[in-house]
Design a protein around this motif. Structure first.
Motif, short mmCIF file in Angstrom:
data_model
loop_
_atom_site.label_atom_id
_atom_site.label_comp_id
_atom_site.label_asym_id
_atom_site.label_seq_id
_atom_site.Cartn_x
_atom_site.Cartn_y
_atom_site.Cartn_z
N MET A 815 -38.79 -33.33 -50.41
CA MET A 815 -39.39 -34.55 -50.00
C MET A 815 -39.41 -35.44 -50.81
SD MET A 815 -42.46 -36.13 -49.57
CE MET A 815 -43.94 -35.38 -50.20
N VAL A 816 -39.12 -36.56 -50.31
CA VAL A 816 -39.26 -37.79 -50.99
C VAL A 816 -39.87 -38.94 -50.21
CG1 VAL A 816 -37.53 -39.88 -51.97
CG2 VAL A 816 -37.10 -37.36 -52.46
N LEU A 817 -40.74 -39.85 -50.97
CA LEU A 817 -41.27 -40.96 -50.30
C LEU A 817 -40.39 -42.01 -50.52
CD1 LEU A 817 -43.91 -41.84 -48.95
CD2 LEU A 817 -44.71 -42.56 -51.09
N ALA A 818 -39.91 -42.71 -49.40
CA ALA A 818 -39.01 -43.80 -49.37
C ALA A 818 -39.73 -45.07 -48.55
CB ALA A 818 -37.81 -43.51 -48.38
N GLU A 819 -39.39 -46.23 -49.27
CA GLU A 819 -39.97 -47.34 -48.99
C GLU A 819 -38.84 -48.26 -48.53
OE1 GLU A 819 -42.47 -49.38 -51.39
OE2 GLU A 819 -44.08 -47.83 -51.49
N LEU A 820 -38.94 -48.73 -46.94
CA LEU A 820 -37.53 -49.40 -46.57
C LEU A 820 -37.84 -50.80 -46.14
CD1 LEU A 820 -36.55 -46.76 -44.08
CD2 LEU A 820 -35.89 -46.75 -46.38
#
Length: 843
Positions: A815-820
């Motif tokens: 699980m990785v937190l991504a900001e787009l």
């Protein structure tokens, strides 16, 4: 430039970037695929073995379900492909029986009170009988438009069987027929243009002046024919004004008109007018047939006799505009419109690297009809057939539901009968909703617009039904409707007629549309008012019940009976699991919508939040499965086709492996109890449910279970399967499973919430070990591209068009937190680490 044009421009730039980023050659055959995953022996990607997205035949149609469907959302046609005699069967989506109805019953409140009393006294069989008084009248039936018939001379009977070929090319939305008579090759092309609202057929021969045939227009409906000039046939007719069992036999029904125009080429070509309003073409090089049609339908609340529309004038005006365009221009405009939608998503699947090339080469041959591929699927499990069926669902949605049209009904827009099975009507206890399941994840959100127009109409008639029949606020709709926005219960037994949750289920699509598109104007102006009206009805429909909980009474689980404690069969009780699951979904949706719009302090929202805590939870039965009814009644049909009690798992979101693991275990057992057999729509619903449980093995088993060839002459009731033209079977044909299949496959590859994005959650790694999907949509307005190799994730591409997003990416245990940021394409590796970003607006 309109907002739609701007969006299309942005999407086009994104697609171009993704093609380049994924090293895709810009050839026509693979112009919008990320990667063809047929593998070379050394493990490198092989871009050469691309299987065309074509439904193919080696002979003309024998049955209606052998014919090829084309459509522009409003006009549809079935191309039979006969040689000596060709039949092009026509539909127009506003041709229905009947007139606007009165969907209220002033005696219903008294009947409702009696039913509730019987339920409270646990006399469920008595309540079931009494509930007949709550049923309404029959609805309208979907009709056909007519037929174009082409009769060729006797020489065509001697055509070469080996030369015959018929196809539907999904890439171009074009049906083609080719064959040879002696040394002359004949070809026919058919397409339905949305931008020009015309069905076009081009017939040609390889030798000049070789085309001679008779063309005529006909209909099973009451009609008149006349010839205009030397090359145009005009058909004017009407639909029956009465419905089944209707007493209004003299009611004027919907009027219609169709105009068939013939254009010939070649110095020797000539057109003769024959008796019976037929046209005879002699010695032409090629012929273009143009068909326009329209009706007097002017909305669900205008009587046909009061309509100001002139269908003949409308059809002729459309024809006048169409005739100003050459065939090549008409075709180019059709392709530009269609491919802007269809090319948004590509799917490539293959088996292991050692067999991929071999399998693809086999099926790419035009000599292998699609029916043979279906027949062999249980042994070869050809993944390219899954690709084809997935894209076929998208093709059918584009062809049957476009802005400004009617909703796709039980058969989309295609029908050849005056009394189609189940009236061809929208059924609201699974079928209409399933029709639109793929619209959002499969990147066709515009195709949902007719659904929202339809919900708006239902809310108008449904508010009267709610007020008179149930003495409630808001609006309600039951399980069958029609073009006249029928909102009352259908005529018939309570087991299927008494189900006032149809409108509520439809309203879940409103919030879902926002979550995928992030269109706040849509949420504010279209979705929220409809959600609010639906919520007001639900709040009034809920009554104080057992254990200080709110309940619905009466309540049924669609089309399913139970054995009451007195050992009598019954269908009416209280608080079925599906009722409560839908209500929870609607309440959650309107609370979330209010948060977005800043209206959380509204009185309605406060009533909802208070009611939410009083809704009964999902219960687990003695055998460990999910209880379908409020009590653990005996189920006389454990293999029933409906999965109503699992609504909260899919399409709902209240049951998830992460938040409700115990209920998911019970749902697993419920699916096993239901078994794998059932009609097509049940099969694809099961596939999606198994996908939500992250069970790739069972999800794939349902995919495989659907792909079985159906013989129209020996159909098995509730047997499911596919016809030779890939229409899905109940049987008979119902289009819902075609759409359900596309949605289920998408669910196997991508799942999402507003905060989480799950990659390949139910990928059958042993069946589709290599693949790529491009252009699927996730909640939060995110576009997703995924590539995998030998069952392992290889690369992920993410893009958010208009808003900044923060999302948790999930793949297996990672699980990785991504900001787009908007307009940026993010490329991630197998560990979900971003390795590359590109600005789509400057690429």
């Amino acid at each position: 430039m309109t907002s739609i044009e701007k969006q299309s421009s942005v999407v086009a730039r994104l697609l171009l970037f993704l093609l380049l980023a994924f090293n895709v050659p810009l050839s026509h055959s693979s112009s919008l695929t990320c990667v063809d995953f047929a593998m070379k022996e050394n493990g490198e990607w092989n871009m050469e073995d691309d299987v065309p997205l074509k439904v193919t035949f080696c002979e003309g149609a024998t049955h209606w379900t052998d014919a090829i469907p084309i459509g522009n959302g409003r006009l549809g046609a079935m191309i039979w492909g006969g040689v000596s005699s060709e039949l092009i069967q026509l539909n127009e989506d506003t041709l229905w029986t009947g007139t606007p109805g009165n969907y209220t019953d002033s005696t219903a409140p008294a009947a409702l009170a009696e039913v509730r009393k019987l339920v409270d006294n646990r006399n469920y069989s008595g309540a079931t009988e009494e509930a007949l008084k709550l049923s309404g009248g029959p609805g309208a039936m979907y009709q056909l438009l007519g037929d174009i018939k082409l009769e060729f001379d006797d020489s065509h009977a001697a055509y070469s069987n080996e030369s015959y070929y018929r196809e539907l090319d999904l890439d171009t939305a074009t049906a083609k027929v080719t064959y040879s008579v002696g040394d002359v090759e004949y070809s026919r092309e058919h397409f339905a243009s949305y931008p020009d609202q015309v069905i076009v057929s081009r017939i040609s021969a390889s030798r000049p002046a070789s085309l001679s045939f008779t063309v005529s227009l006909d209909s099973k409906l009451h009609h008149n024919l006349r010839v205009s000039g030397q090359n145009q046939v005009i058909m004017e007719g009407s639909c029956p004004g009465e419905t089944k069992e209707s007493s209004s036999a003299n009611s004027k029904g919907i009027q219609f008109s169709a105009v068939l125009d013939v254009q010939i080429s070649g110095e020797k070509g000539i057109v003769h007018v024959l008796e019976g309003s037929k046209l005879r073409i002699e010695g032409s090089d090629s012929v273009v047939l143009l068909l326009t049609a329209s009706s007097s339908f002017d909305g669900p609340f205008t009587k046909p006799e009061d309509s100001k529309k002139d269908p003949t004038s409308d059809s002729l005006n459309t024809m006048k505009s169409v005739k100003e365009l050459l065939y090549a221009k008409l075709y180019a405009r059709h392709l530009d419109d269609y491919q802007n939608l269809f090319h948004r998503v590509s799917l490539k699947l293959s088996k292991s690297s050692k067999t991929a090339g071999k399998n693809r080469k086999l099926v790419s041959s035009q000599t292998i009809p699609t029916s043979a591929r279906i027949s062999s699927f249980q042994t070869d499990e050809d993944p390219s057939l899954v690709e084809l069926l997935f894209q076929y669902g998208r093709y059918l949605l584009i062809s049957s539901s476009r802005p400004g049209t009617q909703v796709a009904n039980l058969q989309g827009i295609w029908n050849n009968e005056l009394e189609p099975k189940w009236d061809g009507a929208p059924h609201l206890n699974i079928n209409l909703q399933m029709n639109y399941w793929p619209s959002l994840p499969c990147n066709l959100h515009e195709c949902q617009e007719p659904l929202f127009d339809y919900i708006s109409a239902l809310s108008v008639s449904g508010s009267k039904t709610a007020r008179v029949n149930y003495e409630a606020n808001g609006w309600v709709t039951h399980h069958v409707s029609d073009i006249w926005a029928k909102s009352s219960a259908y005529a018939g037994p309570a087991v299927w007629a008494l189900w006032p949750m149809g409108g509520a289920w439809l309203c879940t699509h409103l919030w879902e549309h926002y979550t995928y598109t992030m269109d706040k104007e849509f949420l504010k102006n279209k979705a929220y008012p409809l959600l609010e009206g639906c919520t007001l009805f639900l709040l009034d429909w809920l009554i104080e019940g057992r254990n200080e909980l709110l309940e619905t009474n009466p309540s049924t689980s669609p089309e399913h009976m139970f054995i009451a404690p007195d050992q009598k069969p019954a269908s009416v009780s209280y608080s079925t699991t599906m009722d409560m699951s839908i209500i929870k979904e609607v309440f959650s949706s309107i609370v979330s919508a209010a948060e977005v719009l800043g209206t959380s302090n509204d009185v309605v929202i406060k009533r909802v939040t208070e009611a939410q805590s009083k809704l009964p939870p999902v219960k687990i039965a003695r055998d460990g499965s999910v209880m379908e009814w409020a009590e653990d009644f005996q189920d006389p049909e454990v293999h029933h086709r409906h999965l109503s009690h699992l609504f909260g798992l899919f399409p709902g979101r209240t049951i998830t492996p992460g938040k409700t693991p115990d209920i998911c275990i019970a749902a697993d057992l419920s699916l096993i109890k239901r078994g794998e057999d059932g009609p097509g729509w049940s099969t694809t619903w099961k596939a999606a449910l198994w996908a939500r449980l992250n069970n790739s093995e069972h999800a794939y088993r349902m995919v495989k279970h659907l792909i079985v060839l159906v013989n129209p002459e020996h159909e098995v009731s509730f047997g499911g399967g596919l016809y030779s033209n890939l229409f899905t079977a109940h049987p008979p044909f119902q289009i819902d499973a075609n759409f359900g299949f596309s949605a289920a496959v998408a669910e196997m590859l991508v799942q999402s919430t507003m905060k989480d994005l799950y990659l390949l959650p139910a990928l059958p790694r042993d069946k589709w070990p290599n693949g790529c999907v491009k252009g699927l949509k996730a909640r939060g307005g995110i576009t997703v591209n995924i590539c995998w190799k030998e069952g392992d994730l290889q690369e992920v591409g993410l893009w958010s068009e208009n808003q900044k997003s923060q999302v948790r990416l999930h793949h297996r245990e990672t699980m990785v937190l991504a900001e787009l940021s908007p307009g940026i394409v993010y490329s991630c590796n197998s560990q979900l680490k971003c390795v590359k970003t590109e600005d789509i607006f400057h690429c």
